[in-house]
Each structure stands twice: as structure tokens, then as C-alpha cells.
Design a protein around this motif. Sequence first.
Motif, PDB file in Angstrom:
ATOM      1  N   GLU A 230       0.836  -1.197   0.000  1.00  0.00           N
ATOM      2  CA  GLU A 230       0.000   0.000   0.000  1.00  0.00           C
ATOM      3  C   GLU A 230       0.870   1.245   0.000  1.00  0.00           C
ATOM      4  O   GLU A 230       2.002   1.237   0.506  1.00  0.00           O
ATOM      5  CB  GLU A 230      -0.915   0.006   1.227  1.00  0.00           C
ATOM      6  CG  GLU A 230      -1.849  -1.193   1.261  1.00  0.00           C
ATOM      7  CD  GLU A 230      -2.769  -1.229   2.470  1.00  0.00           C
ATOM      8  OE1 GLU A 230      -3.731  -2.014   2.436  1.00  0.00           O
ATOM      9  OE2 GLU A 230      -2.522  -0.480   3.451  1.00  0.00           O
ATOM     10  N   CYS A 231       0.311   2.314  -0.575  1.00  0.00           N
ATOM     11  CA  CYS A 231       1.032   3.585  -0.665  1.00  0.00           C
ATOM     12  C   CYS A 231       0.062   4.708  -0.299  1.00  0.00           C
ATOM     13  O   CYS A 231      -1.083   4.726  -0.762  1.00  0.00           O
ATOM     14  CB  CYS A 231       1.562   3.772  -2.085  1.00  0.00           C
ATOM     15  SG  CYS A 231       2.537   5.271  -2.332  1.00  0.00           S
ATOM     16  N   ALA A 232       0.507   5.632   0.538  1.00  0.00           N
ATOM     17  CA  ALA A 232      -0.318   6.764   0.954  1.00  0.00           C
ATOM     18  C   ALA A 232      -0.060   7.956   0.038  1.00  0.00           C
ATOM     19  O   ALA A 232       1.091   8.246  -0.299  1.00  0.00           O
ATOM     20  CB  ALA A 232      -0.011   7.136   2.401  1.00  0.00           C
ATOM     21  N   ASP A 237      -3.168  19.430  -5.970  1.00  0.00           N
ATOM     22  CA  ASP A 237      -2.547  19.470  -7.294  1.00  0.00           C
ATOM     23  C   ASP A 237      -1.099  19.002  -7.222  1.00  0.00           C
ATOM     24  O   ASP A 237      -0.633  18.238  -8.066  1.00  0.00           O
ATOM     25  CB  ASP A 237      -2.629  20.880  -7.873  1.00  0.00           C
ATOM     26  CG  ASP A 237      -4.075  21.341  -8.020  1.00  0.00           C
ATOM     27  OD1 ASP A 237      -4.898  20.544  -8.498  1.00  0.00           O
ATOM     28  OD2 ASP A 237      -4.384  22.488  -7.642  1.00  0.00           O
ATOM     29  N   ASP A 238      -0.389  19.457  -6.201  1.00  0.00           N
ATOM     30  CA  ASP A 238       0.991  19.010  -5.968  1.00  0.00           C
ATOM     31  C   ASP A 238       0.917  17.769  -5.076  1.00  0.00           C
ATOM     32  O   ASP A 238       0.905  17.867  -3.853  1.00  0.00           O
ATOM     33  CB  ASP A 238       1.800  20.119  -5.297  1.00  0.00           C
ATOM     34  CG  ASP A 238       3.242  19.718  -5.059  1.00  0.00           C
ATOM     35  OD1 ASP A 238       3.721  18.783  -5.730  1.00  0.00           O
ATOM     36  OD2 ASP A 238       3.890  20.316  -4.167  1.00  0.00           O
ATOM     37  N   VAL A 239       0.853  16.598  -5.701  1.00  0.00           N
ATOM     38  CA  VAL A 239       0.551  15.355  -4.983  1.00  0.00           C
ATOM     39  C   VAL A 239       1.841  14.617  -4.641  1.00  0.00           C
ATOM     40  O   VAL A 239       2.727  14.460  -5.478  1.00  0.00           O
ATOM     41  CB  VAL A 239      -0.366  14.459  -5.843  1.00  0.00           C
ATOM     42  CG1 VAL A 239      -0.696  13.162  -5.113  1.00  0.00           C
ATOM     43  CG2 VAL A 239      -1.642  15.209  -6.205  1.00  0.00           C
ATOM     44  N   THR A 284       2.630   5.144  -9.823  1.00  0.00           N
ATOM     45  CA  THR A 284       1.320   4.644 -10.227  1.00  0.00           C
ATOM     46  C   THR A 284       0.240   5.084  -9.244  1.00  0.00           C
ATOM     47  O   THR A 284      -0.897   5.361  -9.645  1.00  0.00           O
ATOM     48  CB  THR A 284       1.341   3.109 -10.358  1.00  0.00           C
ATOM     49  OG1 THR A 284       2.419   2.725 -11.213  1.00  0.00           O
ATOM     50  CG2 THR A 284       0.037   2.586 -10.940  1.00  0.00           C
ATOM     51  N   ALA A 285       0.585   5.154  -7.972  1.00  0.00           N
ATOM     52  CA  ALA A 285      -0.376   5.618  -6.958  1.00  0.00           C
ATOM     53  C   ALA A 285      -0.825   7.046  -7.266  1.00  0.00           C
ATOM     54  O   ALA A 285      -2.015   7.362  -7.202  1.00  0.00           O
ATOM     55  CB  ALA A 285       0.247   5.538  -5.566  1.00  0.00           C
ATOM     56  N   GLY A 296      -6.789  15.715  -1.706  1.00  0.00           N
ATOM     57  CA  GLY A 296      -6.543  15.609  -0.272  1.00  0.00           C
ATOM     58  C   GLY A 296      -5.741  14.388   0.116  1.00  0.00           C
ATOM     59  O   GLY A 296      -4.535  14.464   0.326  1.00  0.00           O
ATOM     60  N   LEU A 297      -6.414  13.263   0.180  1.00  0.00           N
ATOM     61  CA  LEU A 297      -5.730  12.051   0.627  1.00  0.00           C
ATOM     62  C   LEU A 297      -6.378  10.819   0.031  1.00  0.00           C
ATOM     63  O   LEU A 297      -7.557  10.825  -0.323  1.00  0.00           O
ATOM     64  CB  LEU A 297      -5.770  11.935   2.147  1.00  0.00           C
ATOM     65  CG  LEU A 297      -7.096  11.477   2.782  1.00  0.00           C
ATOM     66  CD1 LEU A 297      -6.842  10.810   4.124  1.00  0.00           C
ATOM     67  CD2 LEU A 297      -8.082  12.617   2.938  1.00  0.00           C
ATOM     68  N   SER A 298      -5.611   9.766  -0.060  1.00  0.00           N
ATOM     69  CA  SER A 298      -6.098   8.430  -0.404  1.00  0.00           C
ATOM     70  C   SER A 298      -4.994   7.430  -0.070  1.00  0.00           C
ATOM     71  O   SER A 298      -3.819   7.791   0.027  1.00  0.00           O
ATOM     72  CB  SER A 298      -6.448   8.299  -1.895  1.00  0.00           C
ATOM     73  OG  SER A 298      -7.627   9.007  -2.213  1.00  0.00           O
ATOM     74  N   ARG A 299      -5.413   6.198   0.112  1.00  0.00           N
ATOM     75  CA  ARG A 299      -4.453   5.095   0.202  1.00  0.00           C
ATOM     76  C   ARG A 299      -4.679   4.206  -1.010  1.00  0.00           C
ATOM     77  O   ARG A 299      -5.814   3.805  -1.281  1.00  0.00           O
ATOM     78  CB  ARG A 299      -4.667   4.284   1.488  1.00  0.00           C
ATOM     79  CG  ARG A 299      -3.507   3.320   1.798  1.00  0.00           C
ATOM     80  CD  ARG A 299      -3.895   2.298   2.851  1.00  0.00           C
ATOM     81  NE  ARG A 299      -4.838   1.334   2.310  1.00  0.00           N
ATOM     82  CZ  ARG A 299      -5.981   0.989   2.899  1.00  0.00           C
ATOM     83  NH1 ARG A 299      -6.367   1.546   4.029  1.00  0.00           N
ATOM     84  NH2 ARG A 299      -6.782   0.104   2.332  1.00  0.00           N
ATOM     85  N   VAL A 300      -3.609   3.924  -1.740  1.00  0.00           N
ATOM     86  CA  VAL A 300      -3.732   3.135  -2.965  1.00  0.00           C
ATOM     87  C   VAL A 300      -3.101   1.771  -2.715  1.00  0.00           C
ATOM     88  O   VAL A 300      -1.953   1.673  -2.284  1.00  0.00           O
ATOM     89  CB  VAL A 300      -3.062   3.843  -4.161  1.00  0.00           C
ATOM     90  CG1 VAL A 300      -3.427   3.128  -5.456  1.00  0.00           C
ATOM     91  CG2 VAL A 300      -3.494   5.316  -4.236  1.00  0.00           C
ATOM     92  N   ASP A 301      -3.882   0.720  -2.988  1.00  0.00           N
ATOM     93  CA  ASP A 301      -3.473  -0.650  -2.682  1.00  0.00           C
ATOM     94  C   ASP A 301      -3.064  -1.391  -3.952  1.00  0.00           C
ATOM     95  O   ASP A 301      -3.738  -1.284  -4.987  1.00  0.00           O
ATOM     96  CB  ASP A 301      -4.613  -1.401  -1.998  1.00  0.00           C
ATOM     97  CG  ASP A 301      -5.080  -0.739  -0.708  1.00  0.00           C
ATOM     98  OD1 ASP A 301      -4.368   0.169  -0.226  1.00  0.00           O
ATOM     99  OD2 ASP A 301      -6.123  -1.129  -0.175  1.00  0.00           O
TER     100      ASP A 301
END
Length: 353
Positions: A230-232, A237-239, A284-285, A296-301
Motif C-alpha cells: 500500500e502507498c499513501a 494538485d501538488d501530490v 502509479t499511486a 486531499g488524501l487516499s491510500r492506494v493498494d
Amino acid sequence: MAKLKLGVIFGGMSTEHDVSITSGTSVIKNLDKDKYEIYPIYIDKEGKWYEYSKNIDEIDILQVGEEIEEKILIANPIEYLQECDVIFPVLHGLYGEDGTIQGMLELLKIPYIGCKVLGSSICMDKAYAKIIFDKAGINQAKYMYVKKEKENFVYIDKQFDEKQCNLEEIAEITEKELDYPVFVKPSNSGSSVGIKKAHNKEELIEAIKYAGNFDSKILIEQNIEGREVECAVLGNDDVKASCVGEILPAEDFYTFGAKYKNAESRVVIPAEIPENISEEIRKTAIKAFKSTDCKGLSRVDFFIENNTNKVIINEINTLPGFTQISMYPKLWKSMGLSYTKLLDKLVELALEQ
């Protein structure tokens, strides 16, 4: 300088109600009380809104399964929300993570933490997120999409043509398109609620019936043999992407019980993987986050497939767990951003929009 009035909403009507209580009380416990005047808002399983009336300085983190006891019914939730400068909807699953409450806050013109309506609704619905991932050229497991209509089922092909089927026919189509084992998931769910792994036709039919108890849209996915990572992601815009963490579930896959009730499950941060794979996951996340219009935020699995080391996306969680053991805050902590400072950053991002 006046404190910022911050509403923290938790609980809710989804199957993840109990996890949301733990996440919400964790957030309240870790917020900087010198910066924020905190409005703790609890929504029960029936959708009634309450002020969590316990003294803010005495609020402890409730564990999964513990109930909110000290509460006062909010007569007019809209007026209560309008007292706040910014809202943190710490609501997992339906009505909280699917764009519903985000739409209400948009109408009220109240800044809020997290993804907006479109990003929330796309990522909550796994079938539609997969369509975006396909368009973005992001590797994912082979899948098929089924709808339940009362006691009947409808197979949706890749051109969105529909075919009425019984369960036996759905199983036969699945066996033509995918190989066992497969995962059967409610399209709109989280914390692995409603998911079963099927190794044969009998298990597949039972898994489809089970998933249909949680959602009318059902996703059937090819099993990926690989490591779960997983990646947080953080930003508008500036991610930015965190390092990668690996899940070592105590069970066959990362079920609700393995996540929250089995002490044998653990995470490794940072994951012990080659740097080039870590960098591919992080890039990729961010691509997945932007392609689904997240903010804002997400966790990508992801999975890292055995033998090939191929990076395969699983899903995006737009409001990941915020418990003390949750991967999202732990990943940022490993990058030098404490839980409290992470909350400050999320508030900044909400106000920036």
C-alpha cells in the motif's frame, strides 16, 4: 488568534460504522487542541446525528466494537455543521466515502477534508474505478461485473450490454472469462466486508449470494498471487506519495478480522522490495489518484505479482482507516510526518480548495 472550528464526523450507517468510531476518536485524540475548537459529531447506525458530549480532553480512542455512550441529539445537523470552519468526515464506506456527505458539504459551502464528490463516488464503486484504470493504462486483475436485481442477476459485458442470467449461468460465464480462484466483492464496500474467495463453482455461487447481501453491484476478480502493498497519497494538485508498506495478513487474505481482530497480522514499513518497484508503485499511486479526480488524501493498494514482480493495482481508499494501527498515518509517520502534523496538513489542503 482564534481557534479554527473543526467538525469531526464519525460512525455512520455503513458496515464500517465500528471502524469509523475508532478512526474518529483517534483523530480527535491526536488533533492539536491549541489550534482547533473540536466539534465531535457522531452518526448512529440509523442515521441520527449526535454531539459526542464527553469532554474533549478526556476522549480516548475507542476500540472496534465499543459504543458511543455520552451523546446529545443534534436537533438541526445543518445548523450545527454551519458553525464549523472545516469538516473532517471520518466516515468509511457508504454515505461517508461515496460522495454523499461530500455533496451535502458542497451545497452548504463548508470546506472539508478529503476527496470531492466525483473522486469519492468513483473510487467507492470498484467496478467504475476499474473502467478508469483501464482507460489510464494501469495494470489490474482481470474482472467481470454483475448486477443483482431482486432475485435475478444481470451480466454486464465490456461494452455494457446486459444479459439476464441465473446464478448457474453467471458461474458458467465466470468460468469462461476467469480462472479459479476468484474473489467476489460487493462493488461498494470497504474493510473487506462482504468479500469471499471462491475455488470452485459451488463456492462461487455462494460468494455471489453473500456479496449480494451488501450491494446490488458485484465484482468478480481473478486472484493475484503476490505480495499486498500500500502507498499513501497526500495533496491536491501538488501530490506526494509516501514510501510503500507491505501487509502480512494472518489469514488467507486481508479480511475484516485479519485487519482489526487478529494480532498476528502485521505490516512492514518500508516494504522490503527493490527500489525500482517501490518507485513504480509510488508513481502509479499518484497517477491513479489523479485519474480518478481525487483530492486531499487516499491510500492506494497494490499487488506485486509473484515470479513476474508485475505491479497490479487493487483499489483506492479515499478515506482510509485512521486508527492507531492504520497504514495511512503509519506510512506518513515513517516519512517524518507525525499523526498530529498530518492532520494539520489535511486541514490546510481542505482550506486550500
